[in-house]
Design a protein around this motif. Structure first.
Motif, PDB file in Angstrom:
ATOM      1  N   ALA A 103       0.831  -1.202   0.000  1.00 29.53           N
ATOM      2  CA  ALA A 103       0.000   0.000   0.000  1.00 29.53           C
ATOM      3  C   ALA A 103       0.865   1.251   0.000  1.00 29.53           C
ATOM      4  CB  ALA A 103      -0.931  -0.008   1.209  1.00 29.53           C
ATOM      5  N   LYS A 106       2.608   1.715  -3.456  1.00 33.53           N
ATOM      6  CA  LYS A 106       1.627   2.180  -4.441  1.00 33.53           C
ATOM      7  C   LYS A 106       1.335   3.666  -4.240  1.00 33.53           C
ATOM      8  CE  LYS A 106      -2.979   1.044  -6.249  1.00 33.53           C
ATOM      9  NZ  LYS A 106      -3.726   2.245  -5.841  1.00 33.53           N
ATOM     10  N   GLN A 129      -6.819  -0.408  -1.711  1.00 31.55           N
ATOM     11  CA  GLN A 129      -5.637   0.055  -0.994  1.00 31.55           C
ATOM     12  C   GLN A 129      -5.559  -0.572   0.396  1.00 31.55           C
ATOM     13  OE1 GLN A 129      -3.310   1.483  -2.432  1.00 31.55           O
ATOM     14  NE2 GLN A 129      -2.183   2.937  -1.159  1.00 31.55           N
TER      15      GLN A 129
END
Length: 538
Positions: A103, A106, A129
């Motif tokens: 997460a 990203k 997420q």
């Protein structure tokens, strides 16, 4: 049959055995996928002896899989945010880098900061997420790390690199084996990744990218005032004589002696199958996760966590340390003992997060079995009898060369201090170690050790504290009690020490209150004996 026809048969078989999940279809073009996209093929692995070595099940019971659910980590992050509210966003970004790495990566690739509490608590039906966050240190994280720069300074503190440009469906996932074209197509069609051999997946530098961690020390206004070498297992290993002998993976991911497929779907037998058990040191937290699984959103099977606890304890008790004790009666009323400790690990003992400590529990009993001398007893609340730091958060036990009073305890630990010199357990308040006498691995030369892994405090001047272990003397007053005398020595280990837990008490937050409730309910079992020795003095 032509090669292309064989390939079509293999791909068709893969689709029949492993249907492409809707979640796998939805994440085309994205960086990561959660572990449920992997375990369908990499579970169901049983040896010819009947041992289940399923990759997904082994991983799911590990701290890697549960890094985001760790209630102590959550409480510690909350504590740091309360201490440094101006830097709350930066703290969550820093603390999610290794505990919620997919997460966070990203978010970073999109020019954003990682978050922690936006993805908590762990519950059903998370958004994309949050699902990546909950999956912890997962398959598609480690197996996508690129080989360039591993082991270099830039790779530390989660400085690993993942390909951010190749779309899903063409992205490479690395493993230790050469993969045939047909099997590459099977995995690509089932999980939308292209498997390739990557020798770096077995490089200690890959582990070192998270297990060489520097945290930012912050002042009262949240500004960065320095860095702290929070955990340095990789650099400790690098300064020992283990490189070239054993890697991180060879110890923490033991290999099977016999060939074994890595996939239950058309897998071929492989030599050097690595168990994904990730044997570490946090048996206490895995027990806590299992006990409070409902509150923490734990999805691993209870049996998988129990297996992880068992394997962790077996590893700690077989591969951590050895003890030897010799003794003699020095005078009519004095017995002297010498305790030798050998560190069998490839890094300091204990290593990593500084809440961990090891210590010596020494007892002497007379001919009637009556206790005459005792140092280092673990108490039911998780504290050590006589330990200054457990009694007073501003003090700590020094390193001893000789102990002659039951109130003195030899504790192998890291003690942090802030810029004012005050002892602290606040990682982002601390700027240095004022004591670090954690047992050194073989080959570790404390005279040439870099500052970030240096011995601190009295152990730096103790000639018997050196690479491979420590030697300490005990001088015990026996008065006129009858001999012979039995001396028993145990080396204990505790992943989360009393002070590190109870320093959370002043922080009035859900996460800190919850962890203290957990700790107090389990503190009597917070420690583990790593090694024992015994001798009789006549």
């Amino acid at each position: 049959m032509a090669v292309s026809t064989k390939l079509l048969v293999l791909v068709a078989a893969a689709h029949m055995l492993v249907p492409v999940s809707s979640s796998a279809q939805e994440v085309v073009g994205k960086l990561f996928a959660t572990s449920d996209n992997c375990v369908a093929c990499h579970n169901g692995l049983v040896t010819s002896e009947g041992d289940d070595v399923s990759i997904g099940d082994d991983w799911s019971g590990s701290m890697m899989a549960n890094s985001a659910r760790d209630p102590y980590w959550q409480a510690a992050v909350r504590r740091e945010m309360i201490d440094h509210p101006e830097a709350a966003a930066e703290i969550q970004d820093e603390c999610s880098a290794c505990h919620m790495p997919m997460a966070r990566y990203k978010a970073m690739s999109a020019g954003e900061k990682g978050e922690v509490f936006a993805h908590l608590p762990v519950g059903p039906n998370p958004d994309e997420q949050a699902a990546l966050a909950h999956d912890g240190t997962s398959c598609a994280m480690c197996h996508q790390i690129q080989p360039e720069g591993l082991g270099d300074e830039a790779s530390f503190t989660a400085g690993f690199v993942v390909d951010e440009t190749t779309p899903r469906g063409d992205r490479t996932i690395f493993g230790p084996f050469v993969v045939s074209e047909g099997r590459r197509h099977i995995m690509n069609s089932a999980a939308l990744f292209e498997p390739r051999e990557g020798a770096h997946i077995q490089d200690s530098g890959l582990c070192g990218s998270c297990h060489t961690l520097y945290t930012h020390s912050r002042g009262k206004d949240g500004a960065v005032i320095g860095t702290l070498p929070e955990q340095m297992p990789y650099l400790e290993w690098e300064h020992s004589n283990y490189p070239g002998r054993e890697s991180c993976q060879s110890c923490h991911m033991p290999t099977l002696e016999k060939e074994m497929p890595v996939s239950a779907v058309l897998g071929e037998p492989r030599e050097g199958f690595s168990r994904h058990v990730f044997r570490g040191g946090n048996f206490f937290m895995m027990r806590m996760l299992n006990r409070y699984r409902g509150e923490l959103g734990v999805t691993a099977a209870a049996g998988d966590l129990e297996n992880s606890v068992r394997e962790t304890i077996e590893h700690l008790q077989s591969a951590s340390a050895e003890l030897e004790v010799t003794a003699r009666k020095k005078t009519a009323s004095t017995v002297e003992a010498v305790v030798q400790i050998r560190n069998k690990a490839g890094h300091k003992l204990p290593t990593a997060y500084p809440s961990r400590r090891s210590w010596l529990h020494v007892t002497l009993r007379d001919a009637d079995g009556e206790l005459v001398f005792e140092s280092g007893r673990l108490q039911p609340d998780g504290s050590i009898a006589g330990n200054d730091n457990d009694m007073d958060p501003g003090r700590y036990e020094p390193h001893y060369e000789t102990i002659d009073d039951p109130s003195e305890v030899q504790i192998y630990e890291g003690i942090l201090a802030g810029p004012d010199g005050q002892v602290t357990t606040g990682l982002l308040t601390a700027t240095r170690y004022t004591k670090d006498n954690r047992l050194l691995p073989e080959g570790f030369d404390k005279r040439t050790a870099p500052a970030d892994i240096a011995v601190r405090g009295g152990a730096s001047e103790d000639g018997s504290f050196r690479g491979g272990g420590d030697t300490i003397g005990y001088r015990m007053d026996v008065g006129d009690t009858p001999g012979p005398y039995t001396i028993e020595v145990s080396l204990w280990y505790q992943p989360i020490s009393f002070r590190w837990a109870h320093n959370l008490a002043p922080y009035d937050a859900f996460e800190t209150r919850r962890f203290l409730r957990y700790y107090e309910s389990m503190s009597a079992d917070s420690g583990l004996v790593l090694a024992n020795a015994r001798t009789v003095v006549r």
